[in-house]
Scaffold this active site. Structure first.
Site, PDB file in Angstrom:
ATOM      1  NE  ARG A  56      -2.564   1.721   3.284  1.00 19.19           N
ATOM      2  CZ  ARG A  56      -2.284   1.102   4.416  1.00 19.19           C
ATOM      3  NH1 ARG A  56      -2.543  -0.188   4.568  1.00 19.19           N
ATOM      4  NH2 ARG A  56      -1.761   1.758   5.420  1.00 19.19           N
ATOM      5  CE  LYS A 206     -11.540   8.035 -19.042  1.00 19.74           C
ATOM      6  NZ  LYS A 206     -11.710   9.303 -18.349  1.00 19.74           N
TER       7      LYS A 206
HETATM    8  C1  LIG Z   1     -12.211   9.707 -16.982  1.00 17.14           C
HETATM    9  C2  LIG Z   1     -11.705  11.003 -16.513  1.00 17.14           C
HETATM   10  C3  LIG Z   1     -11.367  11.215 -15.180  1.00 17.14           C
HETATM   11  C4  LIG Z   1     -11.593  10.168 -14.110  1.00 17.14           C
HETATM   12  O1  LIG Z   1     -10.825   9.034 -14.310  1.00 17.14           O
HETATM   13  P1  LIG Z   1     -11.278   7.579 -13.760  1.00 17.14           P
HETATM   14  O2  LIG Z   1     -10.100   6.748 -14.114  1.00 17.14           O
HETATM   15  O3  LIG Z   1     -12.528   7.223 -14.473  1.00 17.14           O
HETATM   16  O4  LIG Z   1     -11.502   7.715 -12.305  1.00 17.14           O
HETATM   17  C5  LIG Z   1     -10.843  12.436 -14.830  1.00 17.14           C
HETATM   18  N1  LIG Z   1     -10.669  13.416 -15.727  1.00 17.14           N
HETATM   19  C6  LIG Z   1     -10.997  13.264 -17.025  1.00 17.14           C
HETATM   20  C7  LIG Z   1     -10.793  14.389 -17.961  1.00 17.14           C
HETATM   21  C8  LIG Z   1     -11.533  12.058 -17.454  1.00 17.14           C
HETATM   22  O5  LIG Z   1     -11.894  11.902 -18.722  1.00 17.14           O
END
Ligand SMILES: *Cc1c(COP(=O)(O)O)cnc(C)c1O
Length: 393
Positions: A56, A206
């Protein structure tokens, strides 16, 4: 050769470590804890900031990804989290105390806005939201107790930019910390730390992962700020990234620069095609010369991602029929993966703000010609007529 290595070199080269038998890609250290021969050894390792005692805190596979991400962003250190929101909440919480005030871009990612504007109110933290494309609006939202300026440039539905150099300079002069969500551009195309930001956050879910098979987040910044957050938000709230995920995301990172160039080329072609259609209204993509902040985009980014949006009339049902008729673009909310995605979303855009709905497209790695043909057949299927102009424009 001089200066810092480029993104291609960073993702292709890890510092070798004799401990790993020369392994090119670091093995997954799927171990919750690390053991020692003696109490003294354990104490020595435990006192080292880079010591491996319990996963952790520190895990070799996760640390390896963190080093690569820090180098890509031009930061001194980075810490990974289970999701992008894990990273965002840690970055925000480590920057404020009860009684402080936050200024946040009004088009920032929805859950980040809710954390800042709703959830934190429980802890006596107030927030104001400002149009990020208007520096004067941000400035007039600042108060004597503002401690954090939360930015996201460009935003991820209407792609509005903030002038990051100007915003971070203004904040720094008043002792306000800046956090920038850099998910849209990725570190390949934008490095906010070099533009004066204190912390950069990403949803690694992403582009960094790139394969729609993992979730993660990261906070990057100066060593001192990252150390502080490691000892508190990371280990206390415990939203850490599992080693298997770190290995998967590190594999995705190897092709990040290549994929970003491909996403950019595809999105430019799709955006230009959409702009050529008489029934399409505003096409929102910072790479288009028609984007109202295109000059700023070119000044603070070295390229553009694969996510864009457009409007085409006020008839929501017709737009929904268009999205339903797409075959290569699948209907879904996330982005940054190999696959093209479409969604129909609502929000407030423009200056002054007006409510509108837009189709958001993530241009994946498919051939742009195939994607454009798909868009064309879906427009026909939904009843869009080439002789019709978008009457709202
Ligand atoms: C998806 C997203 C997040 C959050 O990310 P998660 O991995 O889904 O928690 C934050 N900022 C932007 C611009 C995003 O597209």
């Amino acid at each position: 050769m001089s200066g810092r290595p480029d993104a291609y070199t960073i993702v292709s080269h890890d510092a070798h470590d004799a401990k790993h038998y020369g392994a090119v890609h670091l093995p997954v250290y799927d171990s919750s804890l690390f053991t020692f021969r003696t109490v003294a050894d354990m104490e020595r390792e435990g006192n080292e900031p880079e010591g491996f005692v319990y996963s952790r805190g520190n895990n070799p596979t996760v640390r390896s990804l963190e080093r690569a991400l820090a180098e890509l962003e031009g930061g001194e250190d980075a810490r990974c989290f289970a999701t992008g929101m894990g990273a965002i909440s840690a970055a925000v919480l480590s920057s404020i105390r009860s009684g402080d005030h936050i200024v946040c871009v009004d088009q920032a990612y929805g859950p980040a806005r809710r954390l800042i504007g709703e959830y934190l109110r429980r802890y006596d933290i107030e927030a104001d939201f400002a149009d990020g494309s208007d520096l004067a609006a941000i400035e007039s939202a600042l108060r004597p107790n503002t401690k954090l300026l939360y930015l996201e440039s460009p935003t991820s539905l209407f792609f509005e930019l903030q002038d990051l150099r100007a915003c971070t300079a203004m904040a720094r002069a008043r002792g306000i910390r800046t956090v920038v969500d850099n998910t849209w551009a990725s570190p390949v195309f934008q490095r906010p730390l070099e533009l004066g930001a204190d912390l950069v956050v990403h949803s690694l879910t992403k582009y960094a992962s790139g394969h729609s098979d993992a979730m993660g987040g990261v906070v990057v910044g100066r060593a001192e700020a990252i150390r502080e957050l490691s000892g508190s938000e990371l280990v206390l709230l415990g939203s850490v990234m599992p080693p298997q995920t770190a290995s998967l995301i590190h594999r995705g990172l190897r092709t990040l620069p290549l994929r970003m160039e491909r996403h950019q080329a595809g999105a430019m072609a799709v955006a230009a095609y959409l702009e050529s259609l008489p029934f399409v209204g505003r096409v929102r993509y910072p790479g288009l010369p028609s984007h109202p902040q295109h000059e700023l985009a070119r000044a603070q980014m070295s390229g553009f991602g694969g996510l864009l949006s457009f409007e085409a009339g006020r008839d929501r049902e017709k737009l929904a029929r268009f999205v339903d008729a797409l075959t290569y673009f699948r209907i879904g909310f996330s982005w940054g993966g190999y696959e093209s995605l479409a969604s129909l979303q609502e929000g407030c855009a423009g200056m002054p703000r007006r409510k509108t709905h837009a189709v958001r497209l993530h241009v994946g790695l498919e051939s742009p010609d195939v994607l454009i043909e798909d868009l064309a057949q879906a427009f026909r299927a939904a009843g869009f007529d080439e002789r019709e102009r978008d009457k709202d424009e």
